[in-house]
Enzyme design. Sequence first.
Site: not given
Ligand SMILES: *Cc1c(COP(=O)(O)O)cnc(C)c1O
Length: 375
Positions: A185
């Site tokens: 992210k």
């Molecule tokens: C990254 C992401 C999440 C949550 O991801 P985690 O791995 O649980 O932190 C949720 N929704 C979207 C669209 C994502 O890209």
Amino acid sequence: MSNKQQIHLSRPDITNLERQAVLEVLNTPNLSLGPTGPKFEAAFAEYVGAEHAVACNSGTSGLHLSLLANGIGAGDKVVTSPFSFIASANSIIMAGAEPVFVDIDENTLNITPEATQSIMEDSVRAILPVHIFGLVADMPGFAEVAKKHNLILIEDACEALGAEVNGRKTGAWSDAGVFAFYPNKQMTTGEGGMIVTPHEKVATLCRSLRNQGRSSGGGWLAHERLGFNYRLSDINSALGLAQLSRIDEILAKRARVAAWYNEALSSIDGVITPCGCADGERSWFVYVIRLVDERASERDRLLEYLTANGIGCSNYFPPIHLQPFYQERFNYREGQFPICERVSRSTIALPFHAELCEADVMRVAETLNQGLKVD
Ligand SMILES: *Cc1c(COP(=O)(O)O)cnc(C)c1O
């Protein structure tokens, strides 16, 4: 396999500031439930422009708690996107409710207020739009639909930290907005997430639910409700606080890489680059191209070609409704969300992170171009 250096699909942007911040926590007795978590929450709330922020241990757990704390559960339906990372829809099932998909817009790849409005029925209690690939969904429009039908609005802002529309940042448009801090992210805590909300009651309930159902005034072994261990440690929070202090720099670096890609790919036939938008409406999370329809059948071959040439890539995202357990459980079939399905067959996520240089981007573009000429 080429002898050239691997260009990774993603990597975090970590400096000595982050290393120092983590070490400082390690030298205290408070590795969790110490002072750093609340500091991270306060700084994050201020950045997003939200009243309250509640840290948790993943974006998925943040979505789960957001739904529960807003009273979504058994018998409720939640409208969301079939073109997303699976966690956005899974969280609805985890809360005991049922995801209802609407097809996406071909250009933005987000669901729209219009499509949502068109399937409205009594059992729909909430809308959960996703800002896919960092591009803000039509939040003014969703806010209007939510108001008209008296629905809860939850934003999956996991891919869109820092993006804004009408001067309001993602996450701050809804009853709850959720961010994620996995290492790919825009900013990372290793693993982690954050819920922002304008409602004090929702924030308080999320704090209790993430902490085994304890209340803020009660004892360690007093549990008022069924809760989870969804806490974020002070070690992770320190990393997050340091990353957040550099967020403008990180987002600017990512935007610069995206601009290099736009330029390098503009002359390559058969490739569709990410759609443009008004200033600030996209926070660059990934750089995903699409192949034109006539060439979409070559997508998997191209993914292999790029991989064989040392270039990290992926097929973000397969349709959620066609994942095996969604088909089994909800009887979804191919053809129900044709735009999502067509887009899913044609996407290639290219290497994308703050540390890429222009030469890397040129190499990716050249390799893609060569790949398109092979048959
Ligand atoms: C990254 C992401 C999440 C949550 O991801 P985690 O791995 O649980 O932190 C949720 N929704 C979207 C669209 C994502 O890209």
